[in-house]
Design an enzyme around this catalytic site. Structure first.
Site, PDB file in Angstrom:
ATOM      1  N   LEU A   1     -19.806  -9.584  16.119  1.00  0.00           N
ATOM      2  CA  LEU A   1     -20.195  -8.770  15.241  1.00  0.00           C
ATOM      3  C   LEU A   1     -21.596  -8.937  14.563  1.00  0.00           C
ATOM      4  O   LEU A   1     -22.192  -8.041  13.951  1.00  0.00           O
ATOM      5  CB  LEU A   1     -19.213  -8.083  14.470  1.00  0.00           C
ATOM      6  CG  LEU A   1     -17.854  -7.426  14.877  1.00  0.00           C
ATOM      7  CD1 LEU A   1     -16.976  -7.192  13.952  1.00  0.00           C
ATOM      8  CD2 LEU A   1     -18.328  -6.026  15.888  1.00  0.00           C
TER       9      LEU A   1
ATOM     10  N   ASN B   1     -19.676 -16.686  15.689  1.00  0.00           N
ATOM     11  CA  ASN B   1     -21.112 -16.897  16.266  1.00  0.00           C
ATOM     12  C   ASN B   1     -21.940 -15.991  15.212  1.00  0.00           C
ATOM     13  O   ASN B   1     -22.843 -15.286  15.380  1.00  0.00           O
ATOM     14  CB  ASN B   1     -21.694 -16.765  17.433  1.00  0.00           C
ATOM     15  CG  ASN B   1     -21.206 -15.152  18.236  1.00  0.00           C
ATOM     16  OD1 ASN B   1     -20.252 -14.667  17.577  1.00  0.00           O
ATOM     17  ND2 ASN B   1     -21.826 -14.660  18.788  1.00  0.00           N
TER      18      ASN B   1
ATOM     19  N   ASP C   1     -15.797  -8.901  25.791  1.00  0.00           N
ATOM     20  CA  ASP C   1     -16.749  -9.974  25.349  1.00  0.00           C
ATOM     21  C   ASP C   1     -17.972  -9.047  24.778  1.00  0.00           C
ATOM     22  O   ASP C   1     -19.245  -9.440  25.004  1.00  0.00           O
ATOM     23  CB  ASP C   1     -17.392 -10.685  26.701  1.00  0.00           C
ATOM     24  CG  ASP C   1     -18.154 -12.266  26.262  1.00  0.00           C
ATOM     25  OD1 ASP C   1     -17.880 -12.389  25.183  1.00  0.00           O
ATOM     26  OD2 ASP C   1     -18.964 -12.612  26.950  1.00  0.00           O
TER      27      ASP C   1
ATOM     28  N   GLY D   1     -26.054 -11.514  26.661  1.00  0.00           N
ATOM     29  CA  GLY D   1     -24.921 -10.565  25.816  1.00  0.00           C
ATOM     30  C   GLY D   1     -25.066  -9.255  26.054  1.00  0.00           C
ATOM     31  O   GLY D   1     -26.026  -8.374  26.375  1.00  0.00           O
TER      32      GLY D   1
END
Length: 416
Positions: free
Chosen positions: A65, A96, A306, A325
């Site tokens: 997030l 992360n 993910d 990502g």
């Protein structure tokens, strides 16, 4: 507060009402009555939606997030609202952020930020300090503060001895170690799957071996230490075979696959679209089919989005330099229905709760209402208008999806 959900078909193999179309009366967050044509004697809010289906609340085992530190990518508040509207009643938050979630105070910070939302947040603590792979983080303290697992997001543990020690250490408090698999030396400067597509496009390749070699090593370590190990987002046919063999030997290994690896292949890179740059990279059709087989035969335990929001400055650039990502919460259900049967999708989006030590709630009288609401029929094209996240880096833009998510009921709140 009372709510009646009208004419909902229950998809829940653990419920006595599985595959039945019923009304559900919810009072103060718990299921009070299930039946047909329930009278509304309590002036309850009524929910009646087209072709409504419900299941146990979905759980996503890997969500990033940004907050704290990268609020421009996503905040916890908006991220949880996105998850709710995408059908998820719970998410596991990756560590992360900046700073990395590697201690008790950081766990408490994100849990406090998530108070009061319909979607519950379960933090994953970093396995090593700063996710640098050098020294083990404060695992026991984080477990006591509410961490459900420990792993360094998308970072492979080069130090085999440190992973061995971690697997041994967490057994004292039934901890779960997450070990992302990608050998950094074999990966090198690769940015896409090594194969015909990367060769044609002139992109440096990441061979399947980078993942498979690391998985084989980690399984050897698990066999030596005992305990339980979660290998997230596997992407190759050989990885499925290695894990299937390990499970047959009795090893306590769990694995997940990302939605985009089940639906998309490296052919999506033809236009150098950086939204499709993910880690591990999109693989071939052969790998994709093997992953689907792994879902159907239960070698693969769960499906994750993910979900990883990346700001436009790190995506709208040369393919080699762009960050890995894609966001995935909003498109997950619709994408999965294009490749898997409904009941298998529901099974793999709820089974992760047990793995992460989160209590499951069957749809039955007397149980807490933890419910996802959806319509499995209909088709639509996924566009920018469907993106609720702050970041817009979706690999599924322009893709045809099936079905529609209505929302959730959880924590005594209805989100539609």
């Amino acid at each position: 507060m009372s709510t009646i959900i009208r004419e909902a078909k229950i998809i829940d193999s653990e419920s006595p009402f599985h595959n039945q179309t019923v009304d559900i009366l919810i009072v103060d967050g718990s299921i009070k009555k299930i039946g047909t044509s329930l009278p509304n004697t309590e002036n309850a809010e009524e929910v009646k939606l087209d072709n409504l289906h419900i299941s146990q609340g979905w759980f996503d085992s890997s969500v990033s997030l940004g907050e704290p530190g990268f609020e421009d990518r996503e905040t916890i508040a908006n991220g949880l609202n996105v998850a709710a509207k995408s059908g998820f009643t719970a998410i596991a938050l990756q560590p992360n952020s900046y700073p990395i979630i590697d201690n008790q105070s950081q766990i408490n910070f994100v849990k406090n930020k998530a108070n009061g939302f319909a979607t519950e947040l379960f933090p994953i603590g970093a396995l090593t300090k700063g996710s640098e792979g050098k020294d083990m983080a404060e695992l026991f303290d984080m477990k006591n503060a509410g961490a459900v697992a420990f792993g360094d997001y998308n970072k492979s543990m080069d130090n085999a001895n440190l992973l061995k020690i971690a697997l041994q250490y967490v057994q004292d408090f039934d901890g779960l170690v997450i070990a992302f698999a990608q050998d950094s030396n074999i990966k090198g400067n690769g940015v896409a799957n090594e194969g015909i597509v990367s060769t044609r496009l002139g992109l440096k390749g990441i061979p399947n071996l980078a993942e498979e070699l690391q998985i084989a090593r980690n399984l050897f370590l698990l066999e030596y230490t005992g305990g339980k190990l979660h290998i997230p987002t596997i992407s190759t046919a050989k990885s499925v075979a290695l894990i299937k063999e390990a499970k047959a030997k009795g090893l306590n290994v769990i694995c997940s696959v990302a939605v985009h690896h089940l639906v998309l292949t490296d052919e999506k890179l033809e236009n150098f679209d950086t939204r499709c740059k993910v880690s591990p990279p999109l693989r071939t059709e052969t790998d994709r089919q093997a992953l689907i087989t792994g879902i159907l035969d239960n070698t693969i335990d769960m499906i994750t989005t993910d979900h990883n929001p990346i700001d436009i400055e790190h995506k709208k650039m040369e393919f080699d330099l762009a960050k890995n990502g894609t966001i995935g919460l909003e498109s997950a259900f619709g994408a999965l229905l294009t490749v898997l049967p409904l009941e298998k999708v529901i099974e793999k989006m709820t089974s992760g709760k047990t793995i992460f030590g989160i209590e499951k709630q069957a749809i039955a009288e007397g149980k807490i209402a933890n419910i996802s609401l959806f319509n499995p029929e209909g088709k639509s094209i996924f566009t920018n208008e469907n993106i609720l996240s702050k970041s817009k880096n979706s690999a599924f833009l322009g893709t045809e999806l099936k079905g529609k998510v209505y929302g959730i009921y959880n924590q005594g709140k209805l989100v539609l």
